[in-house]
Design a protein around this motif. Structure first.
Motif, PDB file in Angstrom:
ATOM      1  N   UNK A 167       0.861  -1.185   0.000  1.00 24.04           N
ATOM      2  CA  UNK A 167       0.000   0.000   0.000  1.00 24.04           C
ATOM      3  C   UNK A 167       0.893   1.230   0.000  1.00 24.04           C
ATOM      4  N   UNK A 168       0.280   2.406   0.082  1.00 26.03           N
ATOM      5  CA  UNK A 168       1.068   3.638   0.074  1.00 26.03           C
ATOM      6  C   UNK A 168       0.451   4.639   1.043  1.00 26.03           C
ATOM      7  N   UNK A 169       1.255   5.629   1.394  1.00 27.26           N
ATOM      8  CA  UNK A 169       0.810   6.601   2.391  1.00 27.26           C
ATOM      9  C   UNK A 169      -0.384   7.427   1.902  1.00 27.26           C
ATOM     10  N   UNK A 170      -0.455   7.671   0.602  1.00 20.52           N
ATOM     11  CA  UNK A 170      -1.575   8.467   0.067  1.00 20.52           C
ATOM     12  C   UNK A 170      -2.903   7.766   0.326  1.00 20.52           C
ATOM     13  N   UNK A 171      -2.967   6.458   0.068  1.00 23.07           N
ATOM     14  CA  UNK A 171      -4.212   5.717   0.300  1.00 23.07           C
ATOM     15  C   UNK A 171      -4.542   5.622   1.781  1.00 23.07           C
ATOM     16  N   UNK A 172      -3.493   5.525   2.601  1.00 24.52           N
ATOM     17  CA  UNK A 172      -3.723   5.478   4.049  1.00 24.52           C
ATOM     18  C   UNK A 172      -4.269   6.813   4.538  1.00 24.52           C
ATOM     19  N   UNK A 173      -3.642   7.908   4.099  1.00 25.94           N
ATOM     20  CA  UNK A 173      -4.100   9.243   4.511  1.00 25.94           C
ATOM     21  C   UNK A 173      -5.514   9.540   4.001  1.00 25.94           C
ATOM     22  N   UNK A 174      -5.854   8.978   2.846  1.00 27.26           N
ATOM     23  CA  UNK A 174      -7.185   9.199   2.271  1.00 27.26           C
ATOM     24  C   UNK A 174      -8.253   8.324   2.922  1.00 27.26           C
ATOM     25  N   UNK A 175      -7.834   7.432   3.820  1.00 29.66           N
ATOM     26  CA  UNK A 175      -8.787   6.566   4.498  1.00 29.66           C
ATOM     27  C   UNK A 175      -9.176   5.333   3.715  1.00 29.66           C
ATOM     28  N   UNK A 176      -8.514   5.095   2.594  1.00 26.42           N
ATOM     29  CA  UNK A 176      -8.822   3.912   1.798  1.00 26.42           C
ATOM     30  C   UNK A 176      -8.276   2.628   2.432  1.00 26.42           C
TER      31      UNK A 176
END
Length: 636
Positions: A167-176
């Motif tokens: 995964x990546x930090x962008x998806x984590x920060x976006x709540x995905x």
């Protein structure tokens, strides 16, 4: 020192010691092999996993010389050889409907749980590169599904380091994507891998055999898995923390009930049960080996008594219903009776280590005396899952003694012994000089007394590290001890020590646990504590200074005070009399720490604002040490 040298064959004494096990343990029982093959779906791709610079991160063919069904070579303990055959059963496996594992793409397993809308990944290996390839193997056989959550079972690097491969930090920060971990995870992961990280990683190069050739006279495995990958260690902070036993959460449509196990195999660890699957995820607290209650790479001692009680609690919570138990190393166990039998035997294994060590200590025996006479009951000793492939009775018992009573054995003669080099010179002098010691030690070697030879010749080496005959004889003794060792880490320590004595310190690939992501994950308090660890009091001398540091926003302000060779920090404080005030973002500090920029360049770019004496910060940094990774271990 010289380059690679010819390695010895197994001696008659080593062959006899290894042969004895063949008549002691139930080698005819093939249940583990059946379970290790069960659910096989696809082999690992055979391509070597490489980094951007062409460096080898993981070679799936590395242990091809270990063939299932082959008898153990004379140079490998037959029980360890059996373990090596089992952990080399590689590929993608189905654990139960909707739960899959990729095994032997790193030291640990990666587990993939299919849910309502996507998949949950448990413990994405050590390296971003191996985790990415493991997920690709799953996708190629089960179809592409979105990652909805990543769960870290505990705070060791082989259970989180590859997270950016899945995964990546962008998806984590976006709540995905949720990142789920046990209470205290981030603090434990950073503290263990950074504060003593240099020493720990150097010793890990011994423990996992990273510097040894993979062959019958070298590295054959590490007990929990084959070895560690050597790729990019990443870390994404948890977005959801599990705090207490009995806590239940629905994750992507499945019901997870958690059991907290802090201070067992890791400072921060948890097990859980997936109700719809009747499956226990045992993290690393119930595997097919006696585990470490102390890691030879160096770590805080783990407590076998709570560990035992957590497993007993798992039996109470889930033992009646569970149909499968799987962990993040080794292979699963199926069937309710078998699941509970494994849990009970592992529970009793750690409880016995705790209780018997204390019983003997209370009778007046010292650490080493207890370890030498300690014996498991036959009902445990003859179980394959109780064998010491990763831990060992010897070092687990010694650790338990130290846990309760500390390093001192109570004899005042051992209270303030000479340091190794000074003691070695005296020993050699008292024993009649190096030549006399080596002559007697060679006679002992010919009798197969390898433990004693290593112990006594070590003094000659420490008294004179340039004594080639001493180095070679100690190496020969360590080599035979390695050939006899049932524990993978013991074998790797012995054989790496022999290699270093013969060839000198050789550099090779090892995981960088204090990676950029780990540094970024450090809180300001952790960072300042690490800076204080690096402070060299002799360099600092009588220096005294105060610095105001302002990170801005939620990172806040800190007062740094250097005095008495100690660097203290106070959150939320400032001093009107500080020598300098420094304003910078945490990202800029990270870039300076990681040597991606310099303080001077950051100032020029306007990313650092200094008022007062700017030289004071440079002065402080000049007092800190940069640790040398490749320090000596088997020589002074």
């Amino acid at each position: 020192m010289a380059g690679p040298v010819e390695r010895n064959d197994a001696t008659a004494a080593t062959k006899a010691a290894n042969a004895e096990l063949l008549n002691t343990l139930p080698f005819s029982d093939k249940t583990d092999f059946e379970n290790a093959h069960k659910g096989f779906l696809a082999p690992l791709p055979q391509a070597v996993v490489k980094g951007k610079a062409g460096n080898v991160i993981w070679d799936p063919n590395k242990y091809g010389f270990i063939k299932e069904g082959d008898s153990a070579p004379d140079t490998v303990n037959p029980s360890l050889w059996r373990n090596a055959q089992l952990i080399n059963i590689s590929g993608l496996f189905e654990v139960t409907d909707g739960i899959y594992q990729v095994r032997n793409y790193d030291l640990s397993n990666m587990t993939i749980i299919e849910g309502k809308d996507g998949i949950t990944i448990v413990d994405p290996l050590i390296s971003e590169e191996t985790a990415k390839n493991a997920l690709a193997l799953y996708y190629s056989n089960r179809g592409k599904k979105p990652v909805k959550a990543v769960i870290y079972t505990h705070s060791h690097v082989d259970h989180y380091g590859g997270v950016k491969g899945v995964t990546n930090e962008a998806d984590v920060k976006a709540g995905k994507v949720q990142i789920i971990a046990p209470d205290g995870f981030l603090e434990a992961a950073v503290a263990e891998n950074v504060m003593a990280g240099n020493a720990m990683s150097r010793r890990a190069s011994y423990m996992y055999g990273n510097l040894l050739p993979p062959d019958a006279k070298g590295q054959v495995g590490a007990g929990l898995g084959t070895t560690t990958s050597a790729g990019t260690v990443t870390l994404i902070a948890p977005t959801m923390t599990i705090h207490k036993t009995g806590e239940t959460h629905v994750i992507d449509g499945l019901t997870y009930e958690f059991l907290m196990a802090p201070g067992s195999e890791a400072p921060s660890e948890m097990l859980w049960y997936i109700k719809e699957k009747k499956a226990i995820e045992a993290a690393e607290d119930c595997t097919h080996t006696l585990h470490n209650t102390y890691s030879l790479r160096g770590a805080k001692i783990r407590e076998p008594l709570p560990w035992s009680k957590y497993l007993n609690q798992a039996i109470e919570m889930w033992g009646k219903d569970a149909q499968v138990i799987f962990a993040q190393h080794h292979w699963p166990t199926w069937g309710n009776d078998n699941v509970t039998a494994l849990l009970k035997s592992q529970r009793d294994l750690y409880r016995f280590i705790n209780d018997e060590t204390l019983r003997l200590a209370n009778e007046g025996y010292t650490r080493d005396e207890i370890a030498e006479q300690f014996k498991l009951p036959d009902s445990l000793a003859h179980l394959w899952s109780s064998r010491g492939y990763y831990g060992s009775i010897s070092h687990d018992v010694k650790a338990t003694y130290v846990l309760y009573l500390g390093w001192f054995d109570g004899n005042p003669a051992t209270l303030n012994e000479l340091v190794p080099v000074d003691a070695a010179k005296k020993y050699v002098e008292y024993m009649g000089g190096a030549d006399a010691v080596l002559k007697k030690a060679k006679d002992s070697y010919d009798k197969g007394e390898y433990r004693w030879v290593a112990q006594v010749v070590k003094h000659v080496v420490f008294a004179d590290p340039n004594n080639k005959a001493a180095r070679n004889l100690e190496a020969d003794a360590l080599e035979q001890l390695g050939y006899q060792a049932e524990s993978g880490p013991w074998r790797n320590f012995y054989l790496t020590g022999a290699k270093e004595l013969r060839e000198g310190v050789t550099k090779g690939p090892t995981p960088n646990t204090a990676s950029p992501d780990t540094v970024r994950a450090m809180s300001p308090e952790m960072f300042f504590d690490f800076l204080a660890v690096r402070l060299n009091a002799q360099k600092a001398g009588d220096a005294k200074m105060a610095l105001n540091v302002d990170f801005g926003g939620k990172e806040g302000k800190y007062l740094l005070e250097l005095e008495n060779g100690v660097l203290n920090h106070t959150a939320g404080a400032t001093s009107a009399h500080a020598d300098a005030s420094i304003a910078l973002s945490r990202d800029t500090l990270n870039s300076i720490i990681l040597k991606q920029t310099t303080l001077a360049d950051a100032e020029k770019a306007g990313k650092v604002k200094v008022t007062g004496s700017g030289d004071k910060l440079n002065q402080l940094l000049s007092y800190t040490d940069n640790f040398d990774f490749w320090f000596n271990i088997v020589t002074p």
